[in-house]
Design a protein around this motif. Sequence first.
Motif, PDB file in Angstrom:
ATOM      1  N   PHE A 140      18.507 -31.433 -17.194  1.00 36.81           N
ATOM      2  CA  PHE A 140      17.948 -32.778 -17.283  1.00 36.81           C
ATOM      3  C   PHE A 140      18.342 -33.425 -18.610  1.00 36.81           C
ATOM      4  CE2 PHE A 140      14.741 -35.949 -18.209  1.00 36.81           C
ATOM      5  CZ  PHE A 140      14.551 -36.572 -16.993  1.00 36.81           C
ATOM      6  N   TYR A 141      18.210 -32.662 -19.685  1.00 34.11           N
ATOM      7  CA  TYR A 141      18.554 -33.149 -21.024  1.00 34.11           C
ATOM      8  C   TYR A 141      20.011 -33.606 -21.065  1.00 34.11           C
ATOM      9  CZ  TYR A 141      19.126 -33.013 -26.131  1.00 34.11           C
ATOM     10  OH  TYR A 141      19.397 -33.326 -27.447  1.00 34.11           O
ATOM     11  N   ASP A 142      20.915 -32.798 -20.533  1.00 33.84           N
ATOM     12  CA  ASP A 142      22.333 -33.170 -20.504  1.00 33.84           C
ATOM     13  C   ASP A 142      22.580 -34.389 -19.620  1.00 33.84           C
ATOM     14  OD1 ASP A 142      22.951 -31.099 -22.240  1.00 33.84           O
ATOM     15  OD2 ASP A 142      23.551 -29.725 -20.626  1.00 33.84           O
ATOM     16  N   ASP A 143      21.892 -34.453 -18.476  1.00 33.91           N
ATOM     17  CA  ASP A 143      22.055 -35.583 -17.553  1.00 33.91           C
ATOM     18  C   ASP A 143      21.542 -36.897 -18.141  1.00 33.91           C
ATOM     19  OD1 ASP A 143      23.169 -33.877 -15.707  1.00 33.91           O
ATOM     20  OD2 ASP A 143      21.384 -33.782 -14.420  1.00 33.91           O
ATOM     21  N   MET A 144      20.662 -36.815 -19.130  1.00 35.77           N
ATOM     22  CA  MET A 144      20.129 -38.038 -19.745  1.00 35.77           C
ATOM     23  C   MET A 144      21.242 -38.892 -20.356  1.00 35.77           C
ATOM     24  SD  MET A 144      16.557 -36.723 -21.450  1.00 35.77           S
ATOM     25  CE  MET A 144      16.076 -38.322 -22.114  1.00 35.77           C
ATOM     26  N   ASP A 145      22.362 -38.281 -20.704  1.00 33.87           N
ATOM     27  CA  ASP A 145      23.473 -39.032 -21.285  1.00 33.87           C
ATOM     28  C   ASP A 145      24.071 -40.041 -20.303  1.00 33.87           C
ATOM     29  OD1 ASP A 145      23.256 -37.816 -23.770  1.00 33.87           O
ATOM     30  OD2 ASP A 145      24.644 -36.201 -23.242  1.00 33.87           O
ATOM     31  N   GLN A 146      23.722 -39.945 -19.029  1.00 30.16           N
ATOM     32  CA  GLN A 146      24.234 -40.864 -18.011  1.00 30.16           C
ATOM     33  C   GLN A 146      23.513 -42.211 -18.002  1.00 30.16           C
ATOM     34  OE1 GLN A 146      23.802 -38.933 -14.193  1.00 30.16           O
ATOM     35  NE2 GLN A 146      24.669 -37.022 -14.945  1.00 30.16           N
ATOM     36  N   ILE A 147      22.395 -42.311 -18.692  1.00 34.55           N
ATOM     37  CA  ILE A 147      21.581 -43.525 -18.605  1.00 34.55           C
ATOM     38  C   ILE A 147      21.302 -44.110 -19.986  1.00 34.55           C
ATOM     39  CG2 ILE A 147      20.471 -42.798 -16.452  1.00 34.55           C
ATOM     40  CD1 ILE A 147      17.975 -42.092 -18.167  1.00 34.55           C
ATOM     41  N   SER A 148      20.868 -45.350 -19.986  1.00 29.03           N
ATOM     42  CA  SER A 148      20.360 -45.995 -21.199  1.00 29.03           C
ATOM     43  C   SER A 148      18.870 -46.236 -20.995  1.00 29.03           C
ATOM     44  CB  SER A 148      21.053 -47.343 -21.432  1.00 29.03           C
ATOM     45  OG  SER A 148      20.362 -48.066 -22.435  1.00 29.03           O
ATOM     46  N   LEU A 149      18.095 -45.985 -22.011  1.00 24.67           N
ATOM     47  CA  LEU A 149      16.657 -46.235 -21.934  1.00 24.67           C
ATOM     48  C   LEU A 149      16.273 -47.443 -22.790  1.00 24.67           C
ATOM     49  CD1 LEU A 149      15.309 -42.572 -21.995  1.00 24.67           C
ATOM     50  CD2 LEU A 149      15.560 -44.104 -20.026  1.00 24.67           C
TER      51      LEU A 149
END
Length: 151
Positions: free
Chosen positions: A72-81
């Motif tokens: 999940f942590y690595d996949d967070m790089d796919q989005i902007s918050l």
Amino acid sequence: MSVNCLIAYCSMSGNTEEIAETIGEGIRKAGANVDIKDILMVDVKDLLDYDGILLGAYTWGDGDLPDEFLDFYDDMDQISLKGKKAVAFGSCDSSYEHRGGAVDRLTEKLVELEADLVLTGLKIDLSPTEAEKEQCVQFGIDFVEKVGLGD
């Protein structure tokens, strides 16, 4: 207007889950809606559907995130918050040098993704005491108040 918060966490011994549930009580008290989910049940894109995001993890090893949080942590790089209100929390053990390192790593990731951190990350040693449970409820209330999500 109905406002939605997500608490996504991982817990091995139940401590972080208890903290998540107790923070959720505070969010509800403050008048916001909250979904509380194990991190393995959350897709990173789900974060975009919420007004407030609270990520929780226990600290593993030498200040690391637990294995179940890594994808999940690595996949967070796919989005902007950008524009999302967020904060991190977790259970810790003060007998280790890097107390609450997972909370620090999650906080850094939220900043990197341009989330608006509205509170300092919450670190609770092991299982929360009654006083710490009250602190967790207040943390949830404060989160909602800081982001203007209350009724």
